[in-house]
Structures are given as structure tokens and as C-alpha cells.
Scaffold this motif. Structure first.
Motif, PDB file in Angstrom:
ATOM      1  N   GLN A  55       0.840  -1.212   0.000  1.00 49.10           N
ATOM      2  CA  GLN A  55       0.000   0.000   0.000  1.00 49.10           C
ATOM      3  C   GLN A  55       0.867   1.251   0.000  1.00 49.10           C
ATOM      4  O   GLN A  55       0.429   2.322  -0.421  1.00 49.10           O
ATOM      5  N   GLU A  56       2.120   1.125   0.451  1.00 56.50           N
ATOM      6  CA  GLU A  56       3.066   2.252   0.437  1.00 56.50           C
ATOM      7  C   GLU A  56       3.295   2.774  -0.981  1.00 56.50           C
ATOM      8  O   GLU A  56       3.692   3.924  -1.181  1.00 56.50           O
ATOM      9  N   ILE A  57       3.144   1.882  -1.965  1.00 61.28           N
ATOM     10  CA  ILE A  57       3.322   2.298  -3.358  1.00 61.28           C
ATOM     11  C   ILE A  57       2.041   2.051  -4.161  1.00 61.28           C
ATOM     12  O   ILE A  57       2.071   1.797  -5.371  1.00 61.28           O
ATOM     13  N   SER A  58       0.917   2.080  -3.437  1.00 60.28           N
ATOM     14  CA  SER A  58      -0.408   1.945  -4.066  1.00 60.28           C
ATOM     15  C   SER A  58      -0.558   0.679  -4.903  1.00 60.28           C
ATOM     16  O   SER A  58      -1.123   0.702  -6.001  1.00 60.28           O
ATOM     17  N   GLN A  59      -0.008  -0.420  -4.404  1.00 57.52           N
ATOM     18  CA  GLN A  59      -0.193  -1.691  -5.106  1.00 57.52           C
ATOM     19  C   GLN A  59      -0.802  -2.724  -4.166  1.00 57.52           C
ATOM     20  O   GLN A  59      -0.861  -2.522  -2.950  1.00 57.52           O
ATOM     21  N   LYS A  60      -1.262  -3.834  -4.770  1.00 55.44           N
ATOM     22  CA  LYS A  60      -1.797  -4.942  -3.970  1.00 55.44           C
ATOM     23  C   LYS A  60      -0.644  -5.802  -3.486  1.00 55.44           C
ATOM     24  O   LYS A  60       0.266  -6.124  -4.257  1.00 55.44           O
ATOM     25  N   SER A  61      -0.708  -6.186  -2.227  1.00 54.75           N
ATOM     26  CA  SER A  61       0.393  -6.926  -1.625  1.00 54.75           C
ATOM     27  C   SER A  61       0.423  -8.388  -2.076  1.00 54.75           C
ATOM     28  O   SER A  61      -0.597  -9.084  -2.048  1.00 54.75           O
ATOM     29  N   PHE A  62       1.594  -8.842  -2.480  1.00 52.05           N
ATOM     30  CA  PHE A  62       1.751 -10.258  -2.825  1.00 52.05           C
ATOM     31  C   PHE A  62       1.605 -11.138  -1.596  1.00 52.05           C
ATOM     32  O   PHE A  62       1.251 -12.305  -1.710  1.00 52.05           O
ATOM     33  N   THR A  63       1.885 -10.569  -0.421  1.00 48.54           N
ATOM     34  CA  THR A  63       1.750 -11.355   0.797  1.00 48.54           C
ATOM     35  C   THR A  63       0.321 -11.886   0.911  1.00 48.54           C
ATOM     36  O   THR A  63       0.114 -13.074   1.169  1.00 48.54           O
ATOM     37  N   SER A  64      -0.653 -11.000   0.667  1.00 49.32           N
ATOM     38  CA  SER A  64      -2.036 -11.474   0.779  1.00 49.32           C
ATOM     39  C   SER A  64      -2.502 -12.220  -0.467  1.00 49.32           C
ATOM     40  O   SER A  64      -3.224 -13.208  -0.372  1.00 49.32           O
ATOM     41  N   MET A  65      -2.054 -11.755  -1.642  1.00 46.69           N
ATOM     42  CA  MET A  65      -2.463 -12.455  -2.874  1.00 46.69           C
ATOM     43  C   MET A  65      -2.029 -13.916  -2.867  1.00 46.69           C
ATOM     44  O   MET A  65      -2.810 -14.824  -3.130  1.00 46.69           O
ATOM     45  N   LEU A  66      -0.758 -14.140  -2.527  1.00 45.36           N
ATOM     46  CA  LEU A  66      -0.229 -15.503  -2.600  1.00 45.36           C
ATOM     47  C   LEU A  66      -0.778 -16.386  -1.482  1.00 45.36           C
ATOM     48  O   LEU A  66      -0.858 -17.608  -1.630  1.00 45.36           O
ATOM     49  N   SER A  67      -1.195 -15.744  -0.378  1.00 39.44           N
ATOM     50  CA  SER A  67      -1.811 -16.524   0.698  1.00 39.44           C
ATOM     51  C   SER A  67      -3.121 -17.154   0.234  1.00 39.44           C
ATOM     52  O   SER A  67      -3.610 -18.113   0.829  1.00 39.44           O
TER      53      SER A  67
END
Lengths: 120, 102, 134
Positions: A55-67
Motif C-alpha cells: 500500500q506504500e506504493i499503491s499496489q496490492k500486496s503479494f503477501t495477501s495475494m499468494l496466501s
């Protein structure tokens, strides 16, 4: 037709969209009921780091996507051991704790059991 | 049961070929194309590793059109086989699958 | 030597400014010359830029955009552009242009928009799936 497909994701997240596009392709492969395995190697390993704050760079986090991968029945996940070691990381640094760590020889064997490879 | 690996990046600036070499096994093949043909130079960072693979029976190919375009025809390692687009297609038929390293 | 006839699909992930798109095109031409079947060319990521009808390359450069269209016309090859990748990069057909209330549409003739499922279907029915990336 039911095919064995290996998706290889080798690129870091965020700097460009390759990793995200690979993720989307993985979901599509699973939804269309193909026998999917997913391999993370080279900078693709960085997608798996815990505690990404995209969110610091206005993107979706891979941490949650890959989970979310297990919810799509994508459970054959592989991580290249040498890529991990080269980057000074261990499995404890990564979110996918159900993934299998494989060395180069095992990856070679994995490749040779596929119908297709989706290269990212 | 074998895989054709294509690499389109120069090993002078990119590590795709290095990763490819790690994964490559005895019945596989490697095709260098686009900027990947710079890795066919005798002076390229992975030249020794490529030659060692070749001695283990892994065929190393480079796309002739890309080699000629970049003025490399007489500078590349002797063990590397130059092929056309038609032969590229034949390779993908003869190998069972293709992994593109980019 | 008898060469088996195979079904190919091609995944183009590179923009026209990358030589990988040209390689993909030459590979398609070569496989068709050899009598193989080309089931589908799927354009993903920046590969979608191959499908714009607004590009005006200089006359002394190869017009790869037109070459894809000729390939499709001559061999009835399906050229499918990933709809999600296309929409977010500003490549629209008439229908999407109306849906999103945009000023125009620019998907070249011969190309169609389709979901990622079209890539997976291509994998499912093809003997070979070849990726050209950048």
C-alpha cells in the motif's frame, strides 16, 4: 483436455507487472481445471516475503495475494533452493509455508514431467 | 522427456542464462536468440559452462538471423550450432516442451 | 524423416518494441510453412500493444502490426488479446469503448479480446505452447 502445466515465476514483484500477470495466469489455470504446479525462482522468490506493505506504493500486496493460492486449490508450490540461498533467505522468511523447497536437479525433473510450461 | 530452453538476454548484463544452466540436464537443449546470442561469444560470462554442458551432450543453438544481425557470425564458440527459424520450429517439435528464460 | 504435424499455440508477452514480438511472428510463419497448425496466438501483458490500429511506424521500418493481420488473414489464425491486460493499457474494441464511455476504440481488425481462459484453453488443446517474453 487435462494438461500438466508448470508456471515458472522468476520476476520480482512491483517493479513491473510480470509477477502479478503470472499470478493471474495461475488462477486462470486453476479455474479452468488444469493440473497446475507453480515454481518460484530467481527474483520471483521476493514475491513470497512476509510483511510486504505494498500500500506504500499503491499496489496490492503479494503477501495477501499468494496466501490465497490454497483457496484456488493451487497447492503444488515449489521454491528453488539455490535462489533462496543466493538471496540469504530461509523458508521462515516466506509466506508459503506449505511449499516444497527443491534443488536444481529436482526442478529439472519437475520440468520434464510437464505437458507445458508457462514462462514468466 | 526433455526440455528446450530459450534464452533471449545477454549474459553480460542478465542472469537468465545462468539460471537456465543450473536447471539444464543431459537430454535438454538451449537456444540463444535475440540478445541471448551475445552469450554465444567465446568471451561471454557463461562460455565455459556452456561448453561443459555441450560436452555432457546438451546441444547449444543460436539463431542465425540474430547472430548475423549483430555481426557475431565469426566470433561465437565453435560448439554452438547456428539454426534458422524453421529449425527453431523443428527443435520445439523434437523436444517435449519449451521454457523461455527472459 | 517424417515430421509429425503438431498443434501450436503462442503466448506473446512482449510489446512490438521488443524483438521478442518479431521472433514470435517469425516462429508463427515458420511453423505454418512446415504444415503445422497454429491454434491461437494469445497476447498478454505488454504483448497487447501488437494489436493497436493507431500505430504508424516509419515507412522504412517493418510494420509488425500489419504483418500480424496478414498472418491472420492468410491462415485464419486466431489472434486473441487478453481483455484485462488490454483495458488497463488503453486498448479497446468498440463494445468496451462504449461500456467504459471512452472517446474511441483502437483494436485492429483481425484481433479479438478474450479472457485468460483462452490462454489456458490453448494450452489444453495444443501440443506445444511457446512463450515469447521480454
Amino acid at each position: 483436455m487435462h494438461k500438466k502445466i508448470l508456471l515458472i515465476s522468476r520476476h520480482a514483484p512491483y517493479g513491473n507487472s510480470i509477477a502479478k500477470d503470472a499470478f493471474d495466469a495461475a488462477l486462470a489455470t486453476a479455474i479452468y481445471d488444469q493440473d497446475l504446479s507453480m515454481l518460484f525462482m530467481d527474483d520471483g522468490i521476493f514475491q513470497l516475503l512476509r510483511d510486504q506493505q505494498a500500500q506504500e506504493i499503491s499496489q496490492k500486496s503479494f503477501t495477501s495475494m499468494l496466501s490465497a493460492l490454497p483457496f484456488y486449490d493451487i497447492d503444488k508450490l515449489y521454491i528453488h533452493q539455490e535462489s533462496l540461498e543466493q538471496r540469504g533467505l530461509t523458508i521462515e522468511n516466506l509466506i508459503v509455508d506449505n511449499a516444497t523447497i527443491v534443488n536444481s536437479a529436482q526442478i529439472s525433473n519437475l520440468l520434464n514431467h510437464q505437458d507445458h510450461i508457462l514462462s514468466f | 522427456m526433455s526440455t528446450l530452453h530459450t534464452v533471449n538476454k545477454s549474459s553480460f548484463t542478465n542472469r537468465a542464462l545462468e539460471s537456465c544452466i543450473l536447471i539444464c540436464r543431459s537430454s535438454d537443449g538451449i537456444l540463444l536468440l535475440e540478445d541471448g546470442v551475445f552469450s554465444a561469444l567465446k568471451s561471454a560470462p557463461n562460455a565455459t559452462a556452456l561448453e561443459a554442458l555441450n560436452q555432457q551432450g546438451i546441444h547449444i543453438y543460436a539463431l542465425l538471423n540474430d547472430v548475423k544481425a549483430r555481426a557475431l557470425e565469426y566470433k561465437i564458440a565453435a560448439h554452438i550450432q547456428l539454426i534458422s527459424y524453421d529449425e527453431f520450429v523443428s527443435l520445439t517439435v523434437n523436444f517435449n516442451r519449451v521454457q523461455s528464460w527472459y | 524423416m517424417i515430421v509429425p504435424v503438431m498443434i501450436f499455440s503462442i503466448n506473446v508477452q512482449s510489446p512490438p518494441s521488443s524483438q521478442a514480438s518479431y521472433s514470435a511472428y517469425q516462429f508463427c510463419r515458420a511453423l505454418l510453412r512446415q504444415g503445422h497448425n497454429l491454434h491461437r496466438v494469445f497476447f498478454y501483458q505488454d504483448g497487447i500493444y501488437n494489436a493497436t490500429n493507431l500505430a504508424a511506424p516509419p515507412q522504412d521500418e517493418l510494420d509488425l502490426y500489419s504483418e500480424w493481420q496478414k498472418l491472420s488473414k492468410e491462415h485464419s489464425v486466431e489472434l486473441v488479446v487478453c481483455i484485462a491486460a488490454a483495458l488497463k493499457r488503453g486498448l479497446l474494441n468498440q463494445e468496451e469503448s462504449i461500456r467504459y464511455n471512452k472517446a474511441g476504440h483502437n483494436l485492429a481488425e483481425g484481433f479479438t479480446l478474450g479472457g485468460l481462459g483462452q490462454l489456458i484453453e490453448a494450452a489444453a488443446v495444443s501440443d506445444r505452447l511457446i512463450t515469447f517474453g521480454n
